[in-house]
Design a protein around this motif. Structure first.
Motif, PDB file in Angstrom:
ATOM      1  N   ASN A   1       2.711   9.945  23.199  1.00 25.50           N
ATOM      2  CA  ASN A   1       3.574  10.078  22.025  1.00 25.50           C
ATOM      3  C   ASN A   1       3.359   8.931  21.047  1.00 25.50           C
ATOM      4  O   ASN A   1       3.399   9.130  19.828  1.00 25.50           O
ATOM      5  N   THR A   2       3.114   7.714  21.594  1.00 22.65           N
ATOM      6  CA  THR A   2       2.864   6.572  20.720  1.00 22.65           C
ATOM      7  C   THR A   2       1.595   6.796  19.901  1.00 22.65           C
ATOM      8  O   THR A   2       1.568   6.524  18.694  1.00 22.65           O
ATOM      9  N   ALA A   3       0.545   7.327  20.559  1.00 25.46           N
ATOM     10  CA  ALA A   3      -0.714   7.574  19.857  1.00 25.46           C
ATOM     11  C   ALA A   3      -0.542   8.656  18.791  1.00 25.46           C
ATOM     12  O   ALA A   3      -1.017   8.519  17.660  1.00 25.46           O
ATOM     13  N   ILE A   4       0.159   9.731  19.149  1.00 24.59           N
ATOM     14  CA  ILE A   4       0.394  10.823  18.193  1.00 24.59           C
ATOM     15  C   ILE A   4       1.216  10.304  17.017  1.00 24.59           C
ATOM     16  O   ILE A   4       0.916  10.567  15.850  1.00 24.59           O
ATOM     17  N   LEU A   5       2.259   9.543  17.349  1.00 22.99           N
ATOM     18  CA  LEU A   5       3.165   9.040  16.316  1.00 22.99           C
ATOM     19  C   LEU A   5       2.426   8.118  15.346  1.00 22.99           C
ATOM     20  O   LEU A   5       2.641   8.185  14.134  1.00 22.99           O
ATOM     21  N   THR A   6       1.530   7.279  15.892  1.00 23.00           N
ATOM     22  CA  THR A   6       0.780   6.368  15.021  1.00 23.00           C
ATOM     23  C   THR A   6      -0.050   7.160  14.008  1.00 23.00           C
ATOM     24  O   THR A   6      -0.051   6.850  12.812  1.00 23.00           O
ATOM     25  N   ASP A   7      -0.740   8.205  14.472  1.00 23.47           N
ATOM     26  CA  ASP A   7      -1.547   9.037  13.572  1.00 23.47           C
ATOM     27  C   ASP A   7      -0.671   9.701  12.508  1.00 23.47           C
ATOM     28  O   ASP A   7      -1.023   9.736  11.321  1.00 23.47           O
ATOM     29  N   LEU A   8       0.474  10.256  12.959  1.00 21.87           N
ATOM     30  CA  LEU A   8       1.363  10.951  12.028  1.00 21.87           C
ATOM     31  C   LEU A   8       1.927   9.972  10.991  1.00 21.87           C
ATOM     32  O   LEU A   8       2.042  10.309   9.807  1.00 21.87           O
ATOM     33  N   GLU A   9       2.254   8.756  11.464  1.00 22.46           N
ATOM     34  CA  GLU A   9       2.830   7.761  10.554  1.00 22.46           C
ATOM     35  C   GLU A   9       1.830   7.334   9.488  1.00 22.46           C
ATOM     36  O   GLU A   9       2.197   7.150   8.321  1.00 22.46           O
ATOM     37  N   ILE A  10       0.560   7.188   9.900  1.00 25.33           N
ATOM     38  CA  ILE A  10      -0.487   6.805   8.940  1.00 25.33           C
ATOM     39  C   ILE A  10      -0.613   7.885   7.860  1.00 25.33           C
ATOM     40  O   ILE A  10      -0.637   7.602   6.667  1.00 25.33           O
ATOM     41  N   ARG A  11      -0.645   9.152   8.323  1.00 19.79           N
ATOM     42  CA  ARG A  11      -0.787  10.252   7.375  1.00 19.79           C
ATOM     43  C   ARG A  11       0.450  10.347   6.465  1.00 19.79           C
ATOM     44  O   ARG A  11       0.312  10.558   5.263  1.00 19.79           O
ATOM     45  N   LEU A  12       1.623  10.166   7.051  1.00 20.29           N
ATOM     46  CA  LEU A  12       2.848  10.212   6.246  1.00 20.29           C
ATOM     47  C   LEU A  12       2.817   9.111   5.180  1.00 20.29           C
ATOM     48  O   LEU A  12       3.236   9.329   4.040  1.00 20.29           O
ATOM     49  N   GLY A  13       2.293   7.946   5.546  1.00 20.95           N
ATOM     50  CA  GLY A  13       2.171   6.858   4.581  1.00 20.95           C
ATOM     51  C   GLY A  13       1.262   7.234   3.421  1.00 20.95           C
ATOM     52  O   GLY A  13       1.554   6.924   2.262  1.00 20.95           O
ATOM     53  N   GLU A  14       0.145   7.926   3.729  1.00 17.30           N
ATOM     54  CA  GLU A  14      -0.787   8.356   2.682  1.00 17.30           C
ATOM     55  C   GLU A  14      -0.138   9.384   1.767  1.00 17.30           C
ATOM     56  O   GLU A  14      -0.297   9.346   0.538  1.00 17.30           O
ATOM     57  N   VAL A  15       0.599  10.314   2.395  1.00 15.80           N
ATOM     58  CA  VAL A  15       1.269  11.361   1.616  1.00 15.80           C
ATOM     59  C   VAL A  15       2.344  10.746   0.712  1.00 15.80           C
ATOM     60  O   VAL A  15       2.441  11.080  -0.478  1.00 15.80           O
ATOM     61  N   ASN A  16       3.134   9.831   1.278  1.00 18.62           N
ATOM     62  CA  ASN A  16       4.173   9.175   0.479  1.00 18.62           C
ATOM     63  C   ASN A  16       3.559   8.380  -0.673  1.00 18.62           C
ATOM     64  O   ASN A  16       4.085   8.385  -1.789  1.00 18.62           O
ATOM     65  N   ALA A  17       2.438   7.705  -0.401  1.00 20.68           N
ATOM     66  CA  ALA A  17       1.779   6.923  -1.452  1.00 20.68           C
ATOM     67  C   ALA A  17       1.300   7.841  -2.579  1.00 20.68           C
ATOM     68  O   ALA A  17       1.406   7.499  -3.763  1.00 20.68           O
ATOM     69  N   ALA A  18       0.797   9.024  -2.212  1.00 18.94           N
ATOM     70  CA  ALA A  18       0.337   9.976  -3.228  1.00 18.94           C
ATOM     71  C   ALA A  18       1.519  10.472  -4.069  1.00 18.94           C
ATOM     72  O   ALA A  18       1.403  10.616  -5.290  1.00 18.94           O
ATOM     73  N   LEU A  19       2.662  10.719  -3.410  1.00 13.41           N
ATOM     74  CA  LEU A  19       3.856  11.152  -4.147  1.00 13.41           C
ATOM     75  C   LEU A  19       4.323  10.058  -5.113  1.00 13.41           C
ATOM     76  O   LEU A  19       4.754  10.350  -6.236  1.00 13.41           O
ATOM     77  N   VAL A  20       4.214   8.802  -4.685  1.00 16.14           N
ATOM     78  CA  VAL A  20       4.577   7.680  -5.561  1.00 16.14           C
ATOM     79  C   VAL A  20       3.643   7.657  -6.781  1.00 16.14           C
ATOM     80  O   VAL A  20       4.087   7.436  -7.915  1.00 16.14           O
ATOM     81  N   ARG A  21       2.337   7.916  -6.550  1.00 22.23           N
ATOM     82  CA  ARG A  21       1.377   7.918  -7.666  1.00 22.23           C
ATOM     83  C   ARG A  21       1.697   9.044  -8.645  1.00 22.23           C
ATOM     84  O   ARG A  21       1.520   8.889  -9.850  1.00 22.23           O
ATOM     85  N   ILE A  22       2.155  10.191  -8.128  1.00 23.38           N
ATOM     86  CA  ILE A  22       2.536  11.286  -9.020  1.00 23.38           C
ATOM     87  C   ILE A  22       3.693  10.832  -9.908  1.00 23.38           C
ATOM     88  O   ILE A  22       3.672  11.017 -11.133  1.00 23.38           O
ATOM     89  N   GLU A  23       4.702  10.212  -9.287  1.00 27.18           N
ATOM     90  CA  GLU A  23       5.864   9.747 -10.058  1.00 27.18           C
ATOM     91  C   GLU A  23       5.447   8.686 -11.075  1.00 27.18           C
ATOM     92  O   GLU A  23       5.985   8.622 -12.179  1.00 27.18           O
ATOM     93  N   ALA A  24       4.478   7.846 -10.687  1.00 28.64           N
ATOM     94  CA  ALA A  24       4.050   6.747 -11.558  1.00 28.64           C
ATOM     95  C   ALA A  24       3.067   7.214 -12.629  1.00 28.64           C
ATOM     96  O   ALA A  24       2.745   6.458 -13.550  1.00 28.64           O
ATOM     97  N   GLY A  25       2.561   8.451 -12.490  1.00 31.96           N
ATOM     98  CA  GLY A  25       1.611   8.963 -13.472  1.00 31.96           C
ATOM     99  C   GLY A  25       0.186   8.494 -13.246  1.00 31.96           C
ATOM    100  O   GLY A  25      -0.665   8.636 -14.131  1.00 31.96           O
ATOM    101  N   THR A  26      -0.091   7.937 -12.083  1.00 31.72           N
ATOM    102  CA  THR A  26      -1.441   7.462 -11.796  1.00 31.72           C
ATOM    103  C   THR A  26      -2.158   8.365 -10.795  1.00 31.72           C
ATOM    104  O   THR A  26      -3.267   8.038 -10.359  1.00 31.72           O
ATOM    105  N   TYR A  27      -1.548   9.498 -10.471  1.00 34.59           N
ATOM    106  CA  TYR A  27      -2.158  10.395  -9.488  1.00 34.59           C
ATOM    107  C   TYR A  27      -3.451  10.977 -10.029  1.00 34.59           C
ATOM    108  O   TYR A  27      -3.529  11.344 -11.198  1.00 34.59           O
ATOM    109  N   GLY A  28      -4.470  11.066  -9.145  1.00 36.49           N
ATOM    110  CA  GLY A  28      -5.729  11.703  -9.531  1.00 36.49           C
ATOM    111  C   GLY A  28      -6.675  10.781 -10.267  1.00 36.49           C
ATOM    112  O   GLY A  28      -7.719  11.218 -10.735  1.00 36.49           O
TER     113      GLY A  28
END
Ligand code: ZN
Length: 116
Positions: A61-88
């Motif tokens: 579960n720790t290994a799975i959670l680490t992978d999921l957390e990394i991906r969630l961080g990337e997704v959240n960062a992309a959402l922040v870029r959309i809000e900031a207007g720097t996405y893409g």
């Protein structure tokens, strides 16, 4: 760039990731942005073989959670870029990120040339 489509994809992925995280961990009560793994069983089993199984699932579960957390961080960062207007926009060269790259991975942060 019209980011509505990508925002929808990222929001959906975030919901999916959080649902998956909830199956292997729980939000840290003192830091809701952080997740901690939990074993699938209670850890109080009397049988030593059961205890070993619990430790195994905790490690998995720790290994799975680490992978999921990394991906969630990337997704959240992309959402922040959309809000900031720097996405893409590639932060390294300042060029637009290829649309097919964003289609393959809406959380992509760099263009193909600056792929790390
Ligand atoms: Zn670039």
């Amino acid at each position: 760039m019209d980011t509505t489509h990508f925002r929808d994809l990222l929001t959906q992925e975030k919901t999916t990731l959080e649902a998956q995280l909830a199956t292997v961990g729980r939000k840290n009560p003192s830091n809701p942005a952080d997740w901690e793994a939990v074993p699938s069983e209670t850890g109080q089993e009397a049988d030593p073989n059961d205890r070993a199984t619990v430790l195994d699932t905790y490690g998995e579960n720790t290994a799975i959670l680490t992978d999921l957390e990394i991906r969630l961080g990337e997704v959240n960062a992309a959402l922040v870029r959309i809000e900031a207007g720097t996405y893409g926009v590639c932060p390294i060269g300042g060029e637009e990120i290829e649309i097919e790259r964003l289609t393959a991975d809406p959380a992509a942060n760099t263009c193909k040339a600056h792929l790390v």
